[in-house]
Design a protein around this motif. Structure first.
Motif, PDB file in Angstrom:
ATOM      1  N   ARG A 166       0.842  -1.177  -0.157  1.00 14.85           N
ATOM      2  CA  ARG A 166      -0.028   0.189   0.012  1.00 14.85           C
ATOM      3  C   ARG A 166       0.773   1.617  -0.020  1.00 14.85           C
ATOM      4  N   ARG A 167       2.261   1.197  -0.073  1.00  6.70           N
ATOM      5  CA  ARG A 167       3.083   2.297  -0.331  1.00  6.70           C
ATOM      6  C   ARG A 167       3.241   2.865   1.266  1.00  6.70           C
ATOM      7  N   GLN A 168       3.203   2.215   2.100  1.00  5.73           N
ATOM      8  CA  GLN A 168       2.961   2.683   3.683  1.00  5.73           C
ATOM      9  C   GLN A 168       4.515   2.525   4.015  1.00  5.73           C
ATOM     10  N   ARG A 169       5.565   3.016   3.530  1.00  5.56           N
ATOM     11  CA  ARG A 169       6.890   2.630   3.894  1.00  5.56           C
ATOM     12  C   ARG A 169       7.041   2.987   5.451  1.00  5.56           C
ATOM     13  N   VAL A 170       6.998   4.251   5.806  1.00  6.46           N
ATOM     14  CA  VAL A 170       7.060   4.587   7.088  1.00  6.46           C
ATOM     15  C   VAL A 170       6.254   3.622   8.038  1.00  6.46           C
ATOM     16  N   LEU A 171       5.092   3.512   7.977  1.00  2.00           N
ATOM     17  CA  LEU A 171       4.315   2.608   8.705  1.00  2.00           C
ATOM     18  C   LEU A 171       5.151   0.979   8.934  1.00  2.00           C
ATOM     19  N   ALA A 172       5.370   0.612   7.608  1.00  2.00           N
ATOM     20  CA  ALA A 172       5.985  -0.742   7.649  1.00  2.00           C
ATOM     21  C   ALA A 172       7.183  -0.842   8.406  1.00  2.00           C
ATOM     22  N   VAL A 173       7.945   0.109   8.345  1.00  2.00           N
ATOM     23  CA  VAL A 173       9.233   0.389   8.913  1.00  2.00           C
ATOM     24  C   VAL A 173       9.034   0.391  10.549  1.00  2.00           C
ATOM     25  N   GLY A 174       8.093   1.303  10.957  1.00  2.00           N
ATOM     26  CA  GLY A 174       7.749   1.479  12.243  1.00  2.00           C
ATOM     27  C   GLY A 174       7.393   0.235  12.827  1.00  2.00           C
ATOM     28  N   TRP A 175       6.455  -0.440  12.190  1.00  2.00           N
ATOM     29  CA  TRP A 175       5.659  -1.826  12.667  1.00  2.00           C
ATOM     30  C   TRP A 175       6.841  -2.756  13.020  1.00  2.00           C
ATOM     31  N   LEU A 176       7.942  -2.934  11.970  1.00  2.00           N
ATOM     32  CA  LEU A 176       9.137  -3.863  12.104  1.00  2.00           C
ATOM     33  C   LEU A 176      10.078  -3.394  13.272  1.00  2.00           C
ATOM     34  N   ILE A 177      10.108  -2.139  13.468  1.00  2.00           N
ATOM     35  CA  ILE A 177      10.922  -1.564  14.537  1.00  2.00           C
ATOM     36  C   ILE A 177      10.319  -1.882  15.754  1.00  2.00           C
ATOM     37  N   ALA A 178       9.221  -1.735  15.892  1.00  2.00           N
ATOM     38  CA  ALA A 178       8.088  -1.748  17.313  1.00  2.00           C
ATOM     39  C   ALA A 178       8.335  -3.376  17.637  1.00  2.00           C
ATOM     40  N   LEU A 179       7.916  -4.372  16.613  1.00  2.00           N
ATOM     41  CA  LEU A 179       8.071  -5.668  17.119  1.00  2.00           C
ATOM     42  C   LEU A 179       9.291  -6.248  17.246  1.00  2.00           C
ATOM     43  N   ALA A 180      10.403  -5.892  16.451  1.00  2.00           N
ATOM     44  CA  ALA A 180      11.770  -6.397  16.724  1.00  2.00           C
ATOM     45  C   ALA A 180      12.366  -5.789  17.857  1.00  2.00           C
ATOM     46  N   GLY A 181      11.974  -4.333  18.200  1.00  2.00           N
ATOM     47  CA  GLY A 181      12.586  -3.727  19.349  1.00  2.00           C
ATOM     48  C   GLY A 181      11.951  -4.079  20.564  1.00  2.00           C
ATOM     49  N   GLY A 182      10.951  -4.426  20.635  1.00  2.00           N
ATOM     50  CA  GLY A 182       9.984  -5.086  21.766  1.00  2.00           C
ATOM     51  C   GLY A 182      10.473  -6.364  22.263  1.00  2.00           C
ATOM     52  N   GLY A 183      11.032  -7.211  21.094  1.00  2.00           N
ATOM     53  CA  GLY A 183      11.495  -8.345  21.497  1.00  2.00           C
ATOM     54  C   GLY A 183      12.935  -8.196  22.274  1.00  2.00           C
TER      55      GLY A 183
END
Length: 305
Positions: A166-183
């Protein structure tokens, strides 16, 4: 104080003897929190217009103050965010972060200092273990796998792929950082506190690693908190957003309950997982909102073309 502690242990044992009553109480409390947030939002919408106007004026004055102008990066950030966005998003998230951090610190100090919550943990864990059933264990063993690292990783990849499509690059990167950083944060906290897991002669389930805070609880909280944030952005109606938020809260509470029922975590582990997850979630959403509103973006969405 000793009498109060004894009553708390007795109450924990009594609730633990009826495990699905405990789950019902947790879910009821969660729904109550959600309804309370909705009520506060509606009251604020009806009665806080004058205070809102004053707050917006104060924000603009701060953004244009000569002292602020001495620090170009601060002035740039303030001007890139509208007053409404700053006040609602960042002050609200800052309040959530502060409260959650205080809750986590209080739990950590209580557990490290051997406070009465440790005895409550033990009483509840023993009662849950004694009252467990084969059907309940089988069901929650299956359910708890949905909060494991591999399950959340698969979900992370799927959601990131949808956002990129959907061309939501900021949301995609933020989503991955949130999950990986939480772990990563959970792993660090576990190593820092190094609390042993509950021990039973005949365990219902076996888990490796330290106990505090619960990784399943924290990971699920961050994941479904981020999904609720995405739902807020993309679902068209308030009813749909509230329905998803209720589902996300219920799923998260059930995941924490499964860890206690199976005897691999204490109550304080689960609560600390939720608190630490709240802190990290607030940081991530605040960062994403700033990134979405940087120059070259309109209404928080990427410019097309």
């Amino acid at each position: 104080m000793e009498a109060l502690d004894l009553r708390a242990e007795e109450l924990a044992a009594a609730v633990g003897a009826r495990p699905f009553l405990l789950l019902a109480l947790l879910l009821t409390g969660t729904v109550g929190v959600l309804l309370g947030l909705v009520a506060v939002a509606r009251l604020s919408e009806r009665h806080a217009r004058a205070l809102w106007v004053r707050a917006v004026r104060a924000y603009r004055a701060a953004a244009e103050h000569p002292v602020t102008q001495r620090y170009p990066w601060v002035a740039r950030v303030l001007h890139e965010l509208s007053a409404a966005e700053y006040l609602v998003i960042h002050l609200g998230l800052g309040l959530a972060l502060t409260v959650a951090a205080l809750v986590f610190v209080a739990l950590a100090n209580a557990v490290s200092g051997g406070a009465s919550i440790v005895q409550v943990d033990l009483a509840l864990a023993r009662a849950l273990h004694t009252s467990s059933s084969s059907a309940g264990v089988a069901a929650l063993r299956a359910f708890t796998h949905l909060g494991s690292g591999w399950a959340l990783t698969v979900l992370a990849i799927v959601v990131a792929a949808v956002l990129l499509k959907r061309r939501q690059r900021v949301l995609a990167v933020g989503w991955l950082i949130a999950l990986a950083g939480g772990g990563l944060l959970n792993w660090t906290l576990k190593a820092l506190f190094a609390r042993p897991r509950p021990l039973f002669d005949e365990p219902l389930a076996v888990a490796r690693g330290w106990s505090f805070p619960s990784g399943h609880s924290m990971g699920t909280f961050v994941t479904f908190g981020m999904l609720s944030y995405l739902a807020l952005l993309f679902l068209p109606t308030l009813r749909a957003r509230l329905a998803f938020a209720a589902f996300a809260l219920g799923w998260t509470v059930a995941m924490g309950f499964s860890r206690m029922y199976l005897g691999v975590h204490y109550l304080s582990d689960v609560l600390a997982g939720f608190a630490a997850g709240s802190v990290w979630l607030a940081v991530c959403i605040s960062g994403i909102e700033v990134a979405r509103r940087r120059p070259g973006r309109v209404d928080g969405r990427p410019l097309q073309g």
